[in-house]
Write a protein that holds these residues in place. Structure first.
Motif, short mmCIF file in Angstrom:
data_model
loop_
_atom_site.label_atom_id
_atom_site.label_comp_id
_atom_site.label_asym_id
_atom_site.label_seq_id
_atom_site.Cartn_x
_atom_site.Cartn_y
_atom_site.Cartn_z
N SER A 16 0.81 -1.22 0.00
CA SER A 16 0.00 0.00 0.00
C SER A 16 0.84 1.26 0.00
N ARG A 17 2.03 1.20 0.59
CA ARG A 17 2.93 2.34 0.51
C ARG A 17 4.36 1.80 0.35
N PRO A 18 4.86 1.73 -0.89
CA PRO A 18 6.21 1.20 -1.11
C PRO A 18 7.25 2.02 -0.35
N ARG A 19 8.15 1.33 0.31
CA ARG A 19 9.18 2.01 1.11
C ARG A 19 10.59 1.74 0.58
N ARG A 20 10.71 0.82 -0.39
CA ARG A 20 12.01 0.53 -0.99
C ARG A 20 11.82 0.44 -2.51
N ILE A 21 12.04 1.56 -3.17
CA ILE A 21 11.77 1.67 -4.60
C ILE A 21 13.09 1.67 -5.38
N VAL A 22 13.13 0.87 -6.43
CA VAL A 22 14.24 0.91 -7.39
C VAL A 22 13.68 1.43 -8.71
N SER A 23 14.26 2.50 -9.21
CA SER A 23 13.84 3.06 -10.50
C SER A 23 14.91 2.78 -11.53
N VAL A 24 14.52 2.17 -12.64
CA VAL A 24 15.50 1.83 -13.67
C VAL A 24 15.25 2.63 -14.95
N VAL A 25 14.65 3.82 -14.78
CA VAL A 25 14.37 4.72 -15.91
C VAL A 25 14.69 6.15 -15.46
N PRO A 26 15.63 6.84 -16.13
CA PRO A 26 16.05 8.17 -15.67
C PRO A 26 14.92 9.18 -15.50
N SER A 27 14.02 9.28 -16.47
CA SER A 27 12.97 10.30 -16.37
C SER A 27 12.00 9.99 -15.25
N GLN A 28 11.78 8.70 -14.96
CA GLN A 28 10.90 8.33 -13.85
C GLN A 28 11.60 8.51 -12.51
N THR A 29 12.92 8.36 -12.50
CA THR A 29 13.68 8.66 -11.28
C THR A 29 13.52 10.13 -10.91
N GLU A 30 13.65 11.01 -11.89
CA GLU A 30 13.49 12.43 -11.63
C GLU A 30 12.07 12.74 -11.14
N LEU A 31 11.09 12.04 -11.67
CA LEU A 31 9.71 12.21 -11.21
C LEU A 31 9.58 11.85 -9.74
N LEU A 32 10.19 10.74 -9.32
CA LEU A 32 10.13 10.33 -7.92
C LEU A 32 10.73 11.39 -7.02
N PHE A 33 11.79 12.02 -7.47
CA PHE A 33 12.39 13.11 -6.69
C PHE A 33 11.41 14.27 -6.58
N HIS A 34 10.78 14.61 -7.69
CA HIS A 34 9.81 15.71 -7.69
C HIS A 34 8.67 15.43 -6.72
N LEU A 35 8.31 14.16 -6.58
CA LEU A 35 7.20 13.79 -5.68
C LEU A 35 7.64 13.69 -4.22
N GLY A 36 8.92 13.92 -3.96
CA GLY A 36 9.40 13.95 -2.58
C GLY A 36 9.68 12.60 -1.97
N LEU A 37 10.16 11.65 -2.78
CA LEU A 37 10.36 10.28 -2.31
C LEU A 37 11.84 9.98 -2.05
N ASP A 38 12.51 10.89 -1.41
CA ASP A 38 13.95 10.74 -1.17
C ASP A 38 14.27 9.50 -0.35
N GLU A 39 13.57 9.29 0.75
CA GLU A 39 13.87 8.15 1.62
C GLU A 39 13.45 6.82 0.99
N GLU A 40 12.40 6.85 0.20
CA GLU A 40 11.86 5.60 -0.35
C GLU A 40 12.70 5.03 -1.50
N VAL A 41 13.35 5.89 -2.28
CA VAL A 41 14.12 5.41 -3.43
C VAL A 41 15.48 4.91 -2.95
N VAL A 42 15.76 3.63 -3.20
CA VAL A 42 17.00 3.02 -2.72
C VAL A 42 17.95 2.65 -3.86
#
Length: 269
Positions: A16-42
């Motif tokens: 329901s709330r992912p806490r350990r995210i791996v992003s393997v796409v640059p533009s989607q990684t930047e989106l996660l940063f924009h959404l404020g997911l600093d702690e969640e992206v590992v």
């Protein structure tokens, strides 16, 4: 537990709330940063250069098409964000056997906005994602209204040796159309080879003053010196170096794209 379809229409079961995210796409990684997911992206790829502080601090799990599956397994993600075009199907299939993998499939602005909404829902950043989506949509609507009329026919090159360009079945093609350009290779699939000696034939029906060549900054880093190679075979064409991120990144980078396109068009006109 959230059950949601990805853009390939696969059902994905995600915490329901992912806490350990791996992003393997640059533009989607930047989106996660924009959404404020600093702690969640590992974990991110070596091509996820934005934001720079993540590039310097997050675990890198290989390239988009050469993922280090062992590193990803060691991170034990509860969500992997992938893309149909940018990642290898075999590697994504292997990851799906162990982790929830949500895969995007983006060829148009609408599909990019749908991805932004879905990622916001998945990560419990729905309100922020919706605000981002609305801002991007408004900016592109304004671009369309203020777009100068142009009959320019363009070839958008992404690689050299062999020379390759964006065909019709791509997000880049859709961005070109939003700029008012006609993609001379729009009738070809994906990323066809377009040898320089064939450019006069490709452009033979296009008046010289309407011929445009765009040389992208990525994935091949075109420079000023490459302009001369084009002009040797198309001496009257306009040739421009362009920021590839503006034409091919489909996350929060889209906030900057309409302004960039408007300035580009003004310079060409």
């Amino acid at each position: 537990m959230l059950q949601i379809k990805d853009q390939l229409q696969y059902e994905v079961r995600i915490p329901s709330r992912p806490r350990r995210i791996v992003s393997v796409v640059p533009s989607q990684t930047e989106l996660l940063f924009h959404l404020g997911l600093d702690e969640e992206v590992v974990g991110i790829t070596k091509f996820c250069i934005r934001p720079e502080k993540w590039f310097r601090s997050k675990t890198r799990v290989g390239g988009t098409k050469t993922l280090d599956l062992e590193k990803i397994h060691a991170l034990q993600p509860d969500l992997v964000l992938a893309n149909k075009e940018e990642n290898q199907q075999e590697q994504i299939t292997a990851l799906q056997a162990a982790f929830p993998v949500w895969t995007s499939d983006i060829q148009t602005l609408d599909a990019a906005l749908q991805m932004i909404t879905a990622v916001g829902e998945i990560t419990e950043r729905a309100e922020k994602a919706q605000a981002l989506r609305n801002t991007i949509r408004e900016a592109f609507d304004n671009l369309r209204i203020t777009l100068p009329r142009t009959d320019l026919h363009a070839a958008y090159f992404i690689w050299r040796n062999p020379w390759m360009a964006a065909g019709g079945d791509t997000f880049i093609h859709h961005m070109l159309s939003l700029c008012g350009f006609t993609n001379v290779l729009g009738g070809t699939p994906r990323y066809p080879e377009a040898p320089l000696e064939k450019l006069p034939v490709i452009f033979e029906a296009v008046p010289a003053e309407k011929q445009l060549i765009l040389l992208s900054s990525e994935p091949y880093p075109f420079k000023e010196k490459h302009i001369a190679e084009i002009q040797a075979v198309l001496p009257n064409a306009q040739v421009r170096l362009v920021d590839g991120e503006m034409f091919s990144w489909y996350g929060s980078r889209l906030l900057k794209a309409p302004g960039y396109f408007k300035a580009l068009l003004q310079g060409i006109q």
